[in-house]
Design a protein around this motif. Structure first.
Motif, PDB file in Angstrom:
ATOM      1  N   VAL A  46       1.095  -1.482  -0.189  1.00  0.00           N
ATOM      2  CA  VAL A  46      -0.661  -0.078   0.003  1.00  0.00           C
ATOM      3  C   VAL A  46       0.754   1.431   0.209  1.00  0.00           C
ATOM      4  CG1 VAL A  46      -1.772   1.214   1.123  1.00  0.00           C
ATOM      5  CG2 VAL A  46      -1.964  -0.989   1.305  1.00  0.00           C
ATOM      6  N   GLU A  47       2.060   1.513   0.790  1.00  0.00           N
ATOM      7  CA  GLU A  47       2.931   2.206   0.878  1.00  0.00           C
ATOM      8  C   GLU A  47       3.342   2.115  -0.250  1.00  0.00           C
ATOM      9  OE1 GLU A  47       4.297   5.875   2.456  1.00  0.00           O
ATOM     10  OE2 GLU A  47       2.214   4.651   3.421  1.00  0.00           O
ATOM     11  N   ASP A  48       4.039   1.755  -1.096  1.00  0.00           N
ATOM     12  CA  ASP A  48       5.107   1.454  -1.966  1.00  0.00           C
ATOM     13  C   ASP A  48       4.522   2.242  -3.310  1.00  0.00           C
ATOM     14  OD1 ASP A  48       6.905   0.263  -0.733  1.00  0.00           O
ATOM     15  OD2 ASP A  48       6.059  -2.006  -1.880  1.00  0.00           O
ATOM     16  N   ALA A  49       2.583   1.868  -3.450  1.00  0.00           N
ATOM     17  CA  ALA A  49       1.705   2.483  -4.821  1.00  0.00           C
ATOM     18  C   ALA A  49       1.708   3.943  -3.931  1.00  0.00           C
ATOM     19  CB  ALA A  49       0.672   1.598  -4.531  1.00  0.00           C
ATOM     20  N   LYS A  50       1.260   4.365  -2.767  1.00  0.00           N
ATOM     21  CA  LYS A  50       1.417   5.810  -2.817  1.00  0.00           C
ATOM     22  C   LYS A  50       2.817   6.346  -3.688  1.00  0.00           C
ATOM     23  CE  LYS A  50      -0.583   8.681   0.866  1.00  0.00           C
ATOM     24  NZ  LYS A  50       1.110   9.455   1.662  1.00  0.00           N
ATOM     25  N   LYS A  51       3.896   5.961  -2.697  1.00  0.00           N
ATOM     26  CA  LYS A  51       5.303   6.428  -3.276  1.00  0.00           C
ATOM     27  C   LYS A  51       4.983   6.811  -4.791  1.00  0.00           C
ATOM     28  CE  LYS A  51       7.529   5.562   1.099  1.00  0.00           C
ATOM     29  NZ  LYS A  51       8.239   4.760   1.911  1.00  0.00           N
ATOM     30  N   SER A  52       4.835   5.412  -5.528  1.00  0.00           N
ATOM     31  CA  SER A  52       4.528   5.606  -6.507  1.00  0.00           C
ATOM     32  C   SER A  52       4.195   6.445  -7.649  1.00  0.00           C
ATOM     33  CB  SER A  52       4.673   4.111  -7.892  1.00  0.00           C
ATOM     34  OG  SER A  52       5.108   2.997  -6.591  1.00  0.00           O
ATOM     35  N   LEU A  53       2.787   6.521  -6.893  1.00  0.00           N
ATOM     36  CA  LEU A  53       1.750   7.170  -7.617  1.00  0.00           C
ATOM     37  C   LEU A  53       2.262   9.198  -7.242  1.00  0.00           C
ATOM     38  CD1 LEU A  53      -1.466   6.200  -6.467  1.00  0.00           C
ATOM     39  CD2 LEU A  53      -0.506   6.181  -8.912  1.00  0.00           C
ATOM     40  N   GLU A  54       3.003   8.901  -6.121  1.00  0.00           N
ATOM     41  CA  GLU A  54       3.838  10.522  -5.399  1.00  0.00           C
ATOM     42  C   GLU A  54       4.741  10.561  -6.774  1.00  0.00           C
ATOM     43  OE1 GLU A  54       2.243  10.698  -0.863  1.00  0.00           O
ATOM     44  OE2 GLU A  54       4.024   9.566  -1.028  1.00  0.00           O
ATOM     45  N   GLY A  55       5.400   9.510  -6.705  1.00  0.00           N
ATOM     46  CA  GLY A  55       6.520  10.109  -7.103  1.00  0.00           C
ATOM     47  C   GLY A  55       6.570  10.503  -9.196  1.00  0.00           C
ATOM     48  N   MET A  56       5.352  10.414  -9.175  1.00  0.00           N
ATOM     49  CA  MET A  56       4.812  10.875 -10.430  1.00  0.00           C
ATOM     50  C   MET A  56       4.423  11.786 -10.676  1.00  0.00           C
ATOM     51  SD  MET A  56       2.745   7.699 -12.220  1.00  0.00           S
ATOM     52  CE  MET A  56       3.357   6.319 -12.008  1.00  0.00           C
ATOM     53  N   GLY A  57       4.589  13.045  -9.402  1.00  0.00           N
ATOM     54  CA  GLY A  57       3.410  14.342  -9.328  1.00  0.00           C
ATOM     55  C   GLY A  57       2.397  13.767  -8.810  1.00  0.00           C
ATOM     56  N   LEU A  58       1.820  13.077  -8.767  1.00  0.00           N
ATOM     57  CA  LEU A  58       0.507  12.621  -8.481  1.00  0.00           C
ATOM     58  C   LEU A  58      -0.016  12.998  -7.086  1.00  0.00           C
ATOM     59  CD1 LEU A  58      -0.898   9.954 -10.133  1.00  0.00           C
ATOM     60  CD2 LEU A  58      -0.996  12.403 -10.989  1.00  0.00           C
ATOM     61  N   LEU A  59      -1.219  13.763  -6.564  1.00  0.00           N
ATOM     62  CA  LEU A  59      -1.744  13.905  -4.814  1.00  0.00           C
ATOM     63  C   LEU A  59      -2.675  12.948  -4.491  1.00  0.00           C
ATOM     64  CD1 LEU A  59      -2.220  18.178  -5.491  1.00  0.00           C
ATOM     65  CD2 LEU A  59      -0.181  17.008  -4.775  1.00  0.00           C
ATOM     66  N   VAL A  60      -2.134  12.695  -3.454  1.00  0.00           N
ATOM     67  CA  VAL A  60      -2.675  11.298  -3.448  1.00  0.00           C
ATOM     68  C   VAL A  60      -4.383  11.881  -1.952  1.00  0.00           C
ATOM     69  CG1 VAL A  60      -2.733   9.376  -1.696  1.00  0.00           C
ATOM     70  CG2 VAL A  60      -1.294   9.464  -4.243  1.00  0.00           C
ATOM     71  N   GLU A  61      -5.208  11.351  -2.311  1.00  0.00           N
ATOM     72  CA  GLU A  61      -6.082  11.994  -0.938  1.00  0.00           C
ATOM     73  C   GLU A  61      -6.882   9.662  -0.370  1.00  0.00           C
ATOM     74  OE1 GLU A  61     -10.509  14.004   0.283  1.00  0.00           O
ATOM     75  OE2 GLU A  61      -9.816  13.435  -1.945  1.00  0.00           O
ATOM     76  N   VAL A  62      -6.158   9.765   0.586  1.00  0.00           N
ATOM     77  CA  VAL A  62      -6.892   8.743   1.482  1.00  0.00           C
ATOM     78  C   VAL A  62      -8.139   8.185   2.160  1.00  0.00           C
ATOM     79  CG1 VAL A  62      -5.797   6.476   2.694  1.00  0.00           C
ATOM     80  CG2 VAL A  62      -4.414   8.149   1.976  1.00  0.00           C
ATOM     81  N   ILE A  63      -8.997   7.549   1.201  1.00  0.00           N
ATOM     82  CA  ILE A  63     -10.234   7.299   1.913  1.00  0.00           C
ATOM     83  C   ILE A  63     -10.493   6.066   2.056  1.00  0.00           C
ATOM     84  CG2 ILE A  63     -12.214   7.299   0.943  1.00  0.00           C
ATOM     85  CD1 ILE A  63     -11.063   9.916   1.676  1.00  0.00           C
ATOM     86  N   ASP A  64     -10.652   5.415   3.014  1.00  0.00           N
ATOM     87  CA  ASP A  64     -10.385   4.473   3.923  1.00  0.00           C
ATOM     88  C   ASP A  64     -11.996   4.017   3.324  1.00  0.00           C
ATOM     89  OD1 ASP A  64     -11.627   1.689   4.916  1.00  0.00           O
ATOM     90  OD2 ASP A  64     -10.302   2.146   6.852  1.00  0.00           O
ATOM     91  N   VAL A  65     -13.315   3.232   2.564  1.00  0.00           N
ATOM     92  CA  VAL A  65     -14.613   3.303   2.628  1.00  0.00           C
ATOM     93  C   VAL A  65     -15.591   2.736   4.180  1.00  0.00           C
ATOM     94  CG1 VAL A  65     -14.216   3.716   0.258  1.00  0.00           C
ATOM     95  CG2 VAL A  65     -14.647   1.393   1.151  1.00  0.00           C
TER      96      VAL A  65
END
Length: 207
Positions: A46-65
């Motif tokens: 999960v953290e690996d994916a988040k870092k990968s997305l942020e590494g592309m310059g994307l802004l991540v909003e975590v939403i636990d449904v």
């Protein structure tokens, strides 16, 4: 046009996403749903994916449904540019998406053209049904799930982590068990499916 990026391990194939996503520009936003992983002992991906997305310059909003209210979930799905859904327990994930109505909202957003990124469980819920996942995941994690009918955004059944430890034996057994009854598609952590409209293409990271 429907746009899906289907993975076993997003961080392993993030470069494929970067190369094939036409709408990827720095500053765009992602609704990041880690719900499938929250009761799992192993969840580093999960953290690996988040870092990968942020590494592309994307802004991540975590939403636990499983804990957010419906308005917050829907607002995020509507507002943000991408939807990412993590791996973990597929049954718990589907239970919580259905309980909140997020499943229907995700379908709506995907059908309107928003790119969906699935990882493992987040990929398998795209299929017509997750009944086949009982061989891999513990269905008792979702005691309130009344139906295994899933998002039905693809006509095949992803089988993630094929040939990868510790899933080698179970994925091989599932491939053998289901290959004659459903359109099961095994793929490894180094592979991904890119769905654009009616076209599905499989990619692989070069060793």
């Amino acid at each position: 046009m429907k746009s899906l990026f289907i993975t076993s391990s997003f961080s392993d194939v993030a470069s494929i996403f970067k190369d094939t996503e036409e709408n990827l520009t720095p500053g765009k936003t992602v609704t990041f749903i880690p719900t499938a992983s929250i009761h799992e002992e192993i969840n580093f991906y999960v953290e690996d994916a988040k870092k990968s997305l942020e590494g592309m310059g994307l802004l991540v909003e975590v939403i636990d449904v499983s804990i957010e209210d419906k308005d917050t979930i829907f607002s995020s799905l509507e507002r943000n540019d991408f939807i990412y859904v993590s791996g973990g327990n597929t049954f718990f994930l589907l239970q919580e998406l259905k309980r909140t109505g997020a499943d229907k909202e995700i379908i709506k957003q995907v059908q309107s053209g928003k790119t969906y990124i699935g990882e493992s469980a987040g990929s398998m819920i795209l299929s017509p049904s997750i009944d086949y996942v009982r061989d891999m995941d513990d269905e008792s994690a979702a005691p309130s799930l009344e139906s295994y009918e899933a998002l039905n955004l693809i006509d095949f059944y992803p089988l993630p982590h094929y040939t990868n430890e510790p899933f080698i034996e179970i994925t091989e057994a599932m491939k053998s068990k289901y290959s004659k009854t459903i359109k099961i598609e095994p793929f490894s952590n180094a592979e991904a499916f890119r769905v654009k409209g009616q076209r599905t293409q499989k990619y692989k990271i070069n060793a």
